[in-house]
Design a protein around this motif. Structure first.
Motif, PDB file in Angstrom:
ATOM      1  N   ARG A 128       9.524  -4.303  -8.175  1.00 29.12           N
ATOM      2  CA  ARG A 128       9.902  -5.810  -8.477  1.00 29.12           C
ATOM      3  C   ARG A 128      10.604  -6.615  -7.189  1.00 29.12           C
ATOM      4  NH1 ARG A 128      12.490  -2.674 -12.621  1.00 29.12           N
ATOM      5  NH2 ARG A 128      11.070  -3.177 -14.552  1.00 29.12           N
ATOM      6  N   GLU A 129      11.206  -5.825  -6.114  1.00 30.64           N
ATOM      7  CA  GLU A 129      11.534  -6.324  -4.850  1.00 30.64           C
ATOM      8  C   GLU A 129      10.614  -6.821  -3.915  1.00 30.64           C
ATOM      9  OE1 GLU A 129      14.057  -7.942  -2.272  1.00 30.64           O
ATOM     10  OE2 GLU A 129      14.544  -7.123  -4.132  1.00 30.64           O
ATOM     11  N   LEU A 130       9.376  -5.966  -4.133  1.00 33.69           N
ATOM     12  CA  LEU A 130       8.048  -6.065  -3.460  1.00 33.69           C
ATOM     13  C   LEU A 130       7.679  -7.552  -3.690  1.00 33.69           C
ATOM     14  CD1 LEU A 130       5.695  -5.497  -1.249  1.00 33.69           C
ATOM     15  CD2 LEU A 130       4.778  -4.682  -3.487  1.00 33.69           C
ATOM     16  N   TYR A 131       7.727  -7.898  -5.222  1.00 38.83           N
ATOM     17  CA  TYR A 131       7.003  -9.257  -5.586  1.00 38.83           C
ATOM     18  C   TYR A 131       7.937 -10.314  -5.453  1.00 38.83           C
ATOM     19  CZ  TYR A 131       3.020  -6.734  -7.923  1.00 38.83           C
ATOM     20  OH  TYR A 131       1.958  -5.954  -8.039  1.00 38.83           O
ATOM     21  N   ARG A 132       9.207 -10.152  -5.178  1.00 38.40           N
ATOM     22  CA  ARG A 132       9.978 -11.091  -4.932  1.00 38.40           C
ATOM     23  C   ARG A 132       9.889 -11.586  -3.637  1.00 38.40           C
ATOM     24  NH1 ARG A 132      14.248  -7.798  -7.593  1.00 38.40           N
ATOM     25  NH2 ARG A 132      14.263  -8.288  -9.964  1.00 38.40           N
ATOM     26  N   ARG A 133       9.420 -10.859  -2.660  1.00 36.38           N
ATOM     27  CA  ARG A 133       9.441 -11.419  -1.265  1.00 36.38           C
ATOM     28  C   ARG A 133       7.942 -12.087  -1.074  1.00 36.38           C
ATOM     29  NH1 ARG A 133       9.467  -6.048   1.663  1.00 36.38           N
ATOM     30  NH2 ARG A 133      10.321  -5.051  -0.217  1.00 36.38           N
ATOM     31  N   ASP A 166       2.831 -11.075   2.797  1.00 35.32           N
ATOM     32  CA  ASP A 166       2.772 -10.888   4.214  1.00 35.32           C
ATOM     33  C   ASP A 166       1.218 -10.925   4.553  1.00 35.32           C
ATOM     34  OD1 ASP A 166       5.130 -10.577   4.918  1.00 35.32           O
ATOM     35  OD2 ASP A 166       5.329  -8.512   5.043  1.00 35.32           O
ATOM     36  N   GLY A 167       0.389 -10.407   3.566  1.00 35.18           N
ATOM     37  CA  GLY A 167      -1.105 -10.382   3.824  1.00 35.18           C
ATOM     38  C   GLY A 167      -1.927 -10.364   2.421  1.00 35.18           C
ATOM     39  N   PRO A 168      -2.813  -9.699   2.258  1.00 32.50           N
ATOM     40  CA  PRO A 168      -3.650 -10.135   0.836  1.00 32.50           C
ATOM     41  C   PRO A 168      -2.729  -9.451  -0.414  1.00 32.50           C
ATOM     42  CG  PRO A 168      -4.540  -8.460   2.278  1.00 32.50           C
ATOM     43  CD  PRO A 168      -3.739  -9.088   3.035  1.00 32.50           C
ATOM     44  N   LEU A 169      -2.948 -10.066  -1.325  1.00 31.88           N
ATOM     45  CA  LEU A 169      -2.144  -9.526  -2.645  1.00 31.88           C
ATOM     46  C   LEU A 169      -2.620  -8.204  -2.913  1.00 31.88           C
ATOM     47  CD1 LEU A 169      -0.107  -9.961  -4.820  1.00 31.88           C
ATOM     48  CD2 LEU A 169      -1.978 -11.032  -6.271  1.00 31.88           C
ATOM     49  N   VAL A 170      -1.884  -7.260  -3.073  1.00 29.86           N
ATOM     50  CA  VAL A 170      -2.423  -5.720  -3.523  1.00 29.86           C
ATOM     51  C   VAL A 170      -1.182  -5.483  -4.687  1.00 29.86           C
ATOM     52  CG1 VAL A 170      -2.054  -3.495  -2.995  1.00 29.86           C
ATOM     53  CG2 VAL A 170      -2.638  -4.949  -1.146  1.00 29.86           C
ATOM     54  N   VAL A 171      -1.909  -5.263  -5.862  1.00 32.95           N
ATOM     55  CA  VAL A 171      -1.178  -5.126  -7.141  1.00 32.95           C
ATOM     56  C   VAL A 171      -1.046  -3.728  -7.183  1.00 32.95           C
ATOM     57  CG1 VAL A 171      -1.592  -5.317  -9.577  1.00 32.95           C
ATOM     58  CG2 VAL A 171      -2.830  -6.841  -8.347  1.00 32.95           C
ATOM     59  N   VAL A 172       0.633  -3.775  -7.500  1.00 31.99           N
ATOM     60  CA  VAL A 172       1.055  -2.351  -7.774  1.00 31.99           C
ATOM     61  C   VAL A 172       1.744  -2.565  -9.286  1.00 31.99           C
ATOM     62  CG1 VAL A 172       2.927  -0.588  -6.985  1.00 31.99           C
ATOM     63  CG2 VAL A 172       1.488  -2.151  -5.362  1.00 31.99           C
ATOM     64  N   ALA A 173       1.409  -1.654  -9.911  1.00 34.66           N
ATOM     65  CA  ALA A 173       1.539  -1.719 -11.343  1.00 34.66           C
ATOM     66  C   ALA A 173       3.112  -0.936 -11.507  1.00 34.66           C
ATOM     67  CB  ALA A 173       0.562  -0.774 -12.380  1.00 34.66           C
ATOM     68  N   LEU A 174       3.826  -1.590 -12.638  1.00 37.38           N
ATOM     69  CA  LEU A 174       5.063  -0.767 -12.864  1.00 37.38           C
ATOM     70  C   LEU A 174       4.854   0.460 -13.607  1.00 37.38           C
ATOM     71  CD1 LEU A 174       7.083  -3.880 -13.929  1.00 37.38           C
ATOM     72  CD2 LEU A 174       7.523  -2.554 -11.787  1.00 37.38           C
ATOM     73  N   LEU A 175       5.746   1.375 -13.758  1.00 35.81           N
ATOM     74  CA  LEU A 175       5.589   2.290 -14.366  1.00 35.81           C
ATOM     75  C   LEU A 175       6.190   2.418 -15.893  1.00 35.81           C
ATOM     76  CD1 LEU A 175       6.301   5.147 -11.734  1.00 35.81           C
ATOM     77  CD2 LEU A 175       4.110   4.718 -12.792  1.00 35.81           C
ATOM     78  N   ASP A 176       5.518   2.780 -16.818  1.00 35.16           N
ATOM     79  CA  ASP A 176       6.206   2.811 -18.250  1.00 35.16           C
ATOM     80  C   ASP A 176       7.050   4.125 -18.242  1.00 35.16           C
ATOM     81  OD1 ASP A 176       6.583   2.381 -20.917  1.00 35.16           O
ATOM     82  OD2 ASP A 176       4.823   2.970 -21.507  1.00 35.16           O
ATOM     83  N   ALA A 177       8.367   4.030 -18.667  1.00 33.54           N
ATOM     84  CA  ALA A 177       9.072   5.124 -18.640  1.00 33.54           C
ATOM     85  C   ALA A 177       8.857   6.212 -19.757  1.00 33.54           C
ATOM     86  CB  ALA A 177      10.616   4.678 -18.912  1.00 33.54           C
ATOM     87  N   ALA A 178       8.552   5.683 -20.908  1.00 35.61           N
ATOM     88  CA  ALA A 178       8.035   6.407 -21.973  1.00 35.61           C
ATOM     89  C   ALA A 178       6.581   7.225 -21.558  1.00 35.61           C
ATOM     90  CB  ALA A 178       7.798   5.670 -23.320  1.00 35.61           C
ATOM     91  N   GLU A 179       5.861   6.658 -21.131  1.00 38.07           N
ATOM     92  CA  GLU A 179       4.564   7.245 -20.669  1.00 38.07           C
ATOM     93  C   GLU A 179       4.902   8.373 -19.822  1.00 38.07           C
ATOM     94  OE1 GLU A 179       0.289   6.035 -18.549  1.00 38.07           O
ATOM     95  OE2 GLU A 179       1.354   4.387 -19.951  1.00 38.07           O
ATOM     96  N   VAL A 180       5.493   7.838 -18.677  1.00 37.59           N
ATOM     97  CA  VAL A 180       5.550   9.203 -17.679  1.00 37.59           C
ATOM     98  C   VAL A 180       6.443  10.042 -18.246  1.00 37.59           C
ATOM     99  CG1 VAL A 180       7.017   9.294 -15.376  1.00 37.59           C
ATOM    100  CG2 VAL A 180       5.720   7.292 -15.787  1.00 37.59           C
ATOM    101  N   ARG A 181       7.252  10.052 -19.272  1.00 37.74           N
ATOM    102  CA  ARG A 181       8.103  10.992 -19.614  1.00 37.74           C
ATOM    103  C   ARG A 181       7.235  12.044 -20.404  1.00 37.74           C
ATOM    104  NH1 ARG A 181      11.169   8.355 -23.074  1.00 37.74           N
ATOM    105  NH2 ARG A 181      12.494   7.554 -21.372  1.00 37.74           N
ATOM    106  N   GLU A 182       6.217  11.343 -21.190  1.00 38.75           N
ATOM    107  CA  GLU A 182       5.236  12.258 -22.038  1.00 38.75           C
ATOM    108  C   GLU A 182       4.555  13.160 -21.037  1.00 38.75           C
ATOM    109  OE1 GLU A 182       2.984   9.830 -24.395  1.00 38.75           O
ATOM    110  OE2 GLU A 182       4.831   8.975 -25.495  1.00 38.75           O
ATOM    111  N   LEU A 238       0.923  -1.018   0.066  1.00 35.42           N
ATOM    112  CA  LEU A 238      -0.028  -0.001   0.128  1.00 35.42           C
ATOM    113  C   LEU A 238       0.941   1.204  -0.011  1.00 35.42           C
ATOM    114  CD1 LEU A 238      -2.916  -0.717   2.512  1.00 35.42           C
ATOM    115  CD2 LEU A 238      -2.833  -0.732   0.106  1.00 35.42           C
ATOM    116  N   ALA A 239       2.022   1.140   0.637  1.00 32.05           N
ATOM    117  CA  ALA A 239       2.985   2.445   0.733  1.00 32.05           C
ATOM    118  C   ALA A 239       3.374   2.496  -0.905  1.00 32.05           C
ATOM    119  CB  ALA A 239       4.087   2.048   1.329  1.00 32.05           C
ATOM    120  N   LEU A 240       3.629   1.542  -1.398  1.00 29.32           N
ATOM    121  CA  LEU A 240       4.139   1.631  -2.853  1.00 29.32           C
ATOM    122  C   LEU A 240       2.986   2.247  -3.613  1.00 29.32           C
ATOM    123  CD1 LEU A 240       6.359  -1.291  -3.406  1.00 29.32           C
ATOM    124  CD2 LEU A 240       7.103   1.131  -3.569  1.00 29.32           C
TER     125      LEU A 240
END
Length: 158
Positions: free
Chosen positions: A104-109, A112-128, A70-72
């Protein structure tokens, strides 16, 4: 208040006597919240809610108390909201890469609780989005041309 409880009296009666004497002296008059009902007595006690409310009252950021996923998610929202504050394309790329590494590090561990999906950021989209969010650069104004003052012919003759 006296420093020590006198021997032979129970702790409860000693404390109650101290409170009663202070009330008689008027030390509790004019306190903030005096005469108001206590809040939240109708709901069950929760240590987490109490800690979060205390942190808010004291002006602390309660996002540090969130679970990592949730922090992420919160960090992602703040990052996308405050894109215009970044100064360069390189800084945008570094922020996006750092965020994606933490996800990525969060998904490797193990979870601890229910699965919370955190999407990766697309660098090109963020740049735009960063380029659209940035304020338009102020037009460059050329300095006024220096005025050449010509000297009168009679001043040159002197």
């Amino acid at each position: 208040m006296t420093g020590r409880k006198p021997g032979g009296s129970s702790f409860e009666s000693w404390v109650e006597r101290q409170v009663r004497e202070a009330a008689e002296r008027g030390e509790f008059d004019g306190l903030r919240g005096s005469g108001e009902p206590l809040r939240h007595l109708d709901r069950p006690f929760s240590a987490e809610e109490w800690a979060a409310e205390k942190a808010r009252r004291e002006g602390f950021d309660v996002s540090a108390m969130l679970p990592p996923a949730l922090a992420l998610r919160r960090e992602r929202e703040v990052l996308l909201r405050d894109l215009a504050e970044l100064r360069s394309v390189a800084e945008v790329g570094a922020v996006v890469e750092g965020f994606n590494d933490r996800v990525r590090e969060l998904y490797r561990r193990p979870a601890d609780g229910p699965l919370v999906v955190v999407a990766l950021l697309d660098a090109a989209e963020v740049r735009e989005r960063w380029e659209r969010a940035r304020p338009a650069p102020a037009p460059v104004q050329e300095p006024p041309a220096a005025v050449v003052r010509r000297r009168r012919w009679w001043r040159r003759a002197r």
